[in-house]
Design an enzyme around this catalytic site. Structure first.
Site, mmCIF file in Angstrom:
data_model
loop_
_atom_site.group_PDB
_atom_site.id
_atom_site.type_symbol
_atom_site.label_atom_id
_atom_site.label_comp_id
_atom_site.label_asym_id
_atom_site.label_seq_id
_atom_site.Cartn_x
_atom_site.Cartn_y
_atom_site.Cartn_z
ATOM 1 N N GLU A 113 0.839 -1.193 0.000
ATOM 2 C CA GLU A 113 0.000 0.000 0.000
ATOM 3 C C GLU A 113 0.882 1.253 0.000
ATOM 4 O O GLU A 113 1.846 1.327 0.759
ATOM 5 C CB GLU A 113 -0.915 0.022 1.234
ATOM 6 C CG GLU A 113 -1.941 1.147 1.160
ATOM 7 C CD GLU A 113 -2.882 1.165 2.351
ATOM 8 O OE1 GLU A 113 -4.040 1.548 2.171
ATOM 9 O OE2 GLU A 113 -2.448 0.813 3.466
ATOM 10 N N GLY A 130 3.263 1.873 11.005
ATOM 11 C CA GLY A 130 2.985 1.171 12.245
ATOM 12 C C GLY A 130 2.525 -0.247 11.999
ATOM 13 O O GLY A 130 2.940 -1.186 12.680
ATOM 14 N N ALA A 131 1.655 -0.413 10.985
ATOM 15 C CA ALA A 131 1.112 -1.731 10.656
ATOM 16 C C ALA A 131 0.430 -1.646 9.302
ATOM 17 O O ALA A 131 0.226 -0.563 8.755
ATOM 18 C CB ALA A 131 0.131 -2.192 11.736
ATOM 19 N N MET A 132 0.061 -2.818 8.758
ATOM 20 C CA MET A 132 -0.580 -2.883 7.446
ATOM 21 C C MET A 132 -1.627 -3.986 7.437
ATOM 22 O O MET A 132 -1.395 -5.085 7.932
ATOM 23 C CB MET A 132 0.480 -3.141 6.352
ATOM 24 C CG MET A 132 -0.102 -3.300 4.958
ATOM 25 S SD MET A 132 -0.989 -1.828 4.401
ATOM 26 C CE MET A 132 -2.139 -2.549 3.249
ATOM 27 N N GLU A 133 -2.786 -3.687 6.841
ATOM 28 C CA GLU A 133 -3.981 -4.523 6.965
ATOM 29 C C GLU A 133 -4.110 -5.619 5.929
ATOM 30 O O GLU A 133 -5.218 -6.122 5.685
ATOM 31 C CB GLU A 133 -5.228 -3.640 6.888
ATOM 32 C CG GLU A 133 -5.464 -2.941 5.533
ATOM 33 C CD GLU A 133 -4.902 -1.548 5.458
ATOM 34 O OE1 GLU A 133 -5.343 -0.767 4.599
ATOM 35 O OE2 GLU A 133 -3.996 -1.231 6.252
ATOM 36 N N ASN A 134 -3.028 -6.078 5.294
ATOM 37 C CA ASN A 134 -3.113 -7.149 4.300
ATOM 38 C C ASN A 134 -4.137 -8.195 4.742
ATOM 39 O O ASN A 134 -4.094 -8.686 5.869
ATOM 40 C CB ASN A 134 -1.760 -7.834 4.128
ATOM 41 C CG ASN A 134 -0.615 -6.858 4.050
ATOM 42 O OD1 ASN A 134 -0.560 -6.005 3.180
ATOM 43 N ND2 ASN A 134 0.307 -6.969 4.991
ATOM 44 N N HIS A 172 -7.152 -1.394 14.848
ATOM 45 C CA HIS A 172 -7.187 -0.654 13.584
ATOM 46 C C HIS A 172 -7.063 -1.591 12.392
ATOM 47 O O HIS A 172 -7.864 -1.541 11.451
ATOM 48 C CB HIS A 172 -6.038 0.364 13.582
ATOM 49 C CG HIS A 172 -6.008 1.276 12.400
ATOM 50 N ND1 HIS A 172 -6.469 2.572 12.438
ATOM 51 C CD2 HIS A 172 -5.566 1.091 11.127
ATOM 52 C CE1 HIS A 172 -6.317 3.137 11.263
ATOM 53 N NE2 HIS A 172 -5.763 2.245 10.443
ATOM 54 N N GLU A 173 -6.074 -2.465 12.442
ATOM 55 C CA GLU A 173 -5.835 -3.352 11.287
ATOM 56 C C GLU A 173 -6.950 -4.375 11.125
ATOM 57 O O GLU A 173 -7.316 -4.728 9.993
ATOM 58 C CB GLU A 173 -4.481 -4.046 11.435
ATOM 59 C CG GLU A 173 -3.300 -3.106 11.604
ATOM 60 C CD GLU A 173 -3.286 -1.959 10.603
ATOM 61 O OE1 GLU A 173 -3.659 -2.158 9.439
ATOM 62 O OE2 GLU A 173 -2.891 -0.844 11.006
#
Length: 949
Positions: free
Chosen positions: A189, A323-327, A359-360
């Protein structure tokens, strides 16, 4: 995706006291139109890399061809740091064409062929043209592709594992024995899937994915779906075949090849949750696993839509920019955002980890199941996920008291949104840098705040009913702003009610059960689209001026703007869901302000009135006449007459009004006097957030005497509260976070009782060679004091190198930047850029922390200038990391000399940075800081002389 900003003292240190000129935006006139008309031989078309005419001249892809299914084989080599790719894309032809334009970046394509889906024709080798400027390739076919038919396009290619944090990239970690191990992970992303495989890399081109990964026997491979089977290719080589994915956008595809280990648990709904980490840190994964199980179960129940995959993996990546990624099915995190150690982690870190996981996992519905059509509506992903953090964690982890912190997100959004360089929540973007710039406080925090405002006005029950309808209506599809608003209108119509769900909830079945505030949407008296368009299609926020005359409350709305100049702002109008309480009624009253001016008639005269109850609305309020005097007196005499959030809201509004000359500075400072009695976290934090930047301005102007007076005033303001703090981890989460912030502030400000206690702890910790357990909430204060000596700094850095605990490393990292030794500060930044000992992912924070240090602010600026090209290469033009450094380093400058230097440097960059929104923000912030100091310095000096406490 979560931007990597933890709660903590860094938030206070880096808070921007920003002021901007607001100019009417012309961006709403821009419309991006997708075209599918492809031509060749036209002078208006660019040249491909080989000199031929490239048959497409737009940044967006044509829609003549759409992807249906990707079959992808990847063979990464973690020794040579290269990978081979082989891929078949099934495509469907919507319009006749002999040119297929897709995305590709840094891929060396050896061969491309096409064949009919049914395999009736042999594969035909295709010519491939490349246009790197748009990160596109064009595949030319000898004969036109037939409308309504499907084809298979095949590619064979090679590439290097990326040395940045994007695409298919290399990550490393060091074991406790000093061995460096390599892994490969992905971050696609928003526009980086094209760095791993040729693809239609836009969110609207959803497709199914079948992934195969060839790996060494000592490694494991992860992807979005579970492994279907594993084949032994040869000795020590295995090929994992993953199940076919659900229909999704390219930016959600993910894969990892590593030596991670994992722990797992099933949710109540039968989904397998696993947390993956490097082997030596797996014991820190328990909290994340338990939190993820609770949160995924919550979302399935809240949305009444099953999580569509059989598993959800959470992987802690040693090198990770955001911080993080929602794959989908494989969410990825930086280690400090996932790993928790109860012995060393503070309360703020526990809260931050929980919020990021929330969040993710919210993204698995908002963003993955339903995706914005284009990046202009990124807020539909990120604003919703940010908002749902608070909704979910409030239920799953009530002990974290998450409701105490939501309004801070709105304060942060307003800091940016009061500036001319802000943008509407929904705003046109085209190229990758512009798209990256959308990952900012407006998309995340303002998006969440306006959703919270709408939920508060509609009532949680009605809002939830509309959200369920939205998710059901658009599952596996792409949406725009208006699709959400349509779903939230007429929520009790028969359409889309699923198995009587909303009737079962009692909201639509019986009007007697509906909240009184629900009248407007139940009777269709309010058009949700019209209301919310005023919040998403124009930038900024309203200032409501309140004038009380007897029983009449006169209201006037206008754009809040920070500017020494005047602009025409008559065209700005919002539909504002006002809330208010009075001295005679604690009941929350509501009024929808849809015009420039209106009047509320009260049943009786009141001593005071407070609008924007608990700051559930995204607006500020100015109380004319005696309104502010009355509220200031109320706080001083009986501050608990209104909630702590209302108190924080008044502090914030008062200083915003000072910036535009609506409120005298002395009245805002008079308001802060009540803080001597304050013990709640948000008013204390907001008081610090307003006062600390003022003395930081003075530091940059060498105004030592007044600077020290202001520092002493702030310390004395909170002296009683500081003295009450215990050096333990006892108390509620809010009490612990307050303790942590206050002790760091007091120690950095050299408040002697704090310094003496911290030195005592540090000496004992050092004598134990770091084995003595320090309470997590006070460790940063201890480290900060210890870092003031050269010997203490060196010892801290030694422990930083060997620690396996992210929380401990994060606290030590901040403490190292507080040293007054310029040589050590410079060395720390340079080591972070190298990335060998200090991870480069932490460089943006280190540079900003150093810039807040009186001994380091010039070093940080020189470092940013000298290494700009390297930073752009590593973090990408337009990224949040670059913006964080640009604004974090410059937002406390307050001299004309620094303004000239900053403007000159960024102007010299031309297309390599001068056009960025963060640069506009930086320049305007410095201009406003100069104006503020020129106007108010003598006033604050005089006030401090009269108020020695």
């Amino acid at each position: 995706m979560t931007t990597p900003t933890p709660l903590g003292f860094s938030e206070l240190l880096t808070r921007s006291y920003s002021v901007f000129v607001y100019v009417l935006s012309i961006s709403l006139c821009f419309v991006s139109v997708r075209s599918s008309h492809i031509r060749t031989g036209d002078a208006s078309y660019p040249q491909a890399a080989n000199g031929q005419t490239f048959p497409w001249n737009k940044m967006r892809l044509p829609d003549s061809i759409i992807p249906v299914h990707y079959d992808l084989l990847l063979i990464p080599n973690l020794t040579t740091l290269k990978f081979l790719g082989s891929m078949n894309i099934e495509v469907y032809v919507q319009q006749e064409t002999n040119t297929i334009v897709i995305h590709s970046k840094h891929l060396d394509i050896a061969k491309a062929t096409i064949t009919n889906l049914d395999g009736t024709s042999p594969p035909k080798v295709l010519q491939v043209l490349e246009y790197p400027v748009h990160e596109q390739i064009a595949i030319l076919t000898a004969e036109p592709l037939v409308v309504g038919r499907s084809y298979i396009i095949s590619f064979e290619y090679t590439a290097n594992l990326s040395d940045s944090f994007h695409g298919f990239y290399k990550s490393t970690y060091r074991t406790k024995d000093g061995e460096v191990r390599v892994l490969a992970a992905t971050q696609f992303e928003p526009t980086f899937a094209r760095m791993a495989f040729p693809c239609f890399d836009e969110p609207a081109f959803k497709a199914h994915f079948s992934v195969r990964i060839r790996r060494e026997l000592k490694h494991l491979a992860l992807s979005n779906m579970p492994i279907l089977k594993s084949l032994n290719i040869e000795d020590n080589l295995v090929e994992d075949h993953f199940e076919k994915s659900v229909k999704m956008s390219t930016y959600l595809v993910a894969f990892i090849v590593s030596d991670f280990t994992s722990i797992s648990k099933m949710t109540e709904h039968g989904v397998k949750i696993s947390v993956y980490t490097v082997p030596e840190k797996i014991e820190q994964a328990d909290f994340a696993l338990e939190a993820a199980v609770k949160l995924l179960d919550f979302y399935e129940d809240y949305f009444n839509i099953s999580y569509p995959l059989p598993k959800q993996d959470l992987a802690a990546i040693p090198d990770f920019q955001s911080g993080a990624m929602e794959n989908w099915g494989l969410t990825t995190y930086r280690e400090s955002a996932l790993l928790y150690n109860p012995e060393t982690s503070s309360a703020s870190e526990k809260l931050w980890i929980t919020m990021i996981i929330a969040h993710e996992l919210a993204h698995q519905w908002f963003g993955n199941l339903i995706t914005m059509e284009w990046w202009n509506d990124l807020w539909l992903n990120e604003g919703f996920a940010k908002f749902m953090e608070y909704v979910s964690v409030n239920v799953t982890h009530p002990e974290l008291q998450v409701e105490d912190y939501f309004l801070s997100k709105c304060f942060e959004a307003m800091d940016v949104d009061s500036l001319n360089s802000s943008h509407p929540v929904s705003t046109p973007v085209e190229n990758p840098a512009q798209i990256l710039e959308m990952f900012d406080d407006v998309s995340y925090d303002k998006g969440a705040c306006i959703l919270n405002m709408l939920r508060d006005y509609m009532t949680p029950e009605a809002f939830k009913a509309g959200i369920v309808r939205y998710l059901r209506r658009y599952s596996y599809r792409n949406t725009k702003n208006e699709d959400l608003w349509d779903s939230l209108t007429n929520i009790c119509s028969n359409e889309d009610l699923h198995d009587g769900r909303m009737q079962e909830d009692g909201f639509c079945s019986n009007s007697q059960k509906r909240p009184s505030s629900a009248h407007w949407f139940m009777e269709d008296a309010l058009d949700v689209t019209s209301l919310m368009n005023t919040w998403t299609l124009q930038k900024g926020f309203p200032m409501i001026t309140v004038t009380v005359k007897g029983k009449q409350v006169h209201l006037h709305q206008e754009l809040y703007q920070k500017s020494a100049d005047s602009f025409r702002v008559d065209s700005y109008l919002w539909h504002v869901p006002l809330t208010y309480i009075t001295s005679r009624s604690a009941t929350v009253h509501r009024f929808l302000l849809k015009t420039k001016m209106d009047v509320i008639i009260l049943p009786e005269e009141v001593e005071w009135i407070k609008f924007n109850v608990d700051m559930n609305g995204y607006y500020i309020v100015h109380y004319e006449g005696e309104g502010w005097d009355t509220l200031v007196n109320l706080l001083i005499k009986n501050h608990e007459a209104i909630s702590s959030n209302d108190r924080a809201n008044l502090i914030n509004n008062a200083f915003l009004l000072v910036s535009i000359g609506k409120l005298p500075l002395n009245k805002a400072l008079d308001l802060t006097l009540y803080l001597r009695q304050e013990a709640k976290i948000m008013p204390v934090f907001q008081g610090l957030n307003e006062l600390v930047p003022i003395y930081k301005f003075m530091e940059k102007r060498d105004m030592v005497d007044v600077e020290n007076q202001l520092k002493a005033y702030i310390v004395n303001l909170f002296k009683t509260l500081i003295d009450q703090q215990t050096w333990t981890d006892d108390g509620s989460v809010s009490e612990r976070m307050l303790r942590s912030q206050l002790l760091v502030f007091a120690c950095v400000r050299k408040y002697q009782p704090c310094v003496v206690k911290a030195e005592e702890y540090f000496d004992k910790w050092k004598q134990s060679n770091g084995t003595l357990r320090l309470p997590g909430d006070v460790a940063l204060a201890v480290y900060a004091v210890g870092a003031q000596t050269s010997e203490g700094w060196d010892f801290l850095f030694q422990k930083y190198q060997t620690s396996l605990f992210s929380a401990e490393k994060s606290q030590i990292k901040v403490a190292l930047t507080i040293s007054r030794n310029p040589e050590k500060l410079q060395w720390l930044m340079e080591e972070s850029l190298k990335g060998d000992v200090v991870k480069t992912q932490d460089l943006p924070f280190i540079v900003v922390y150093v810039s807040k240090n009186p001994s380091g602010f010039q070093l940080a600026w020189k470092f940013l200038k000298k290494n700009w090209d390297k930073l752009v290469q590593k973090f990408e033009l337009g990224s949040h990391s670059l913006a964080h450094m640009v604004n974090g380093v410059t937002n406390q400058y307050s001299t004309r000399e620094m303004l000239h230097e900053v403007k000159s440097f960024f102007e010299s960059l031309k297309d390599n940075g001068s056009q960025l929104r963060c640069v506009q923000l930086a320049v305007e912030t410095i201009e406003e800081n100069i104006r503020w100091m020129d106007k108010y310095f003598d006033q604050i000096k005089a006030w401090l002389e009269q108020h020695q406490i």
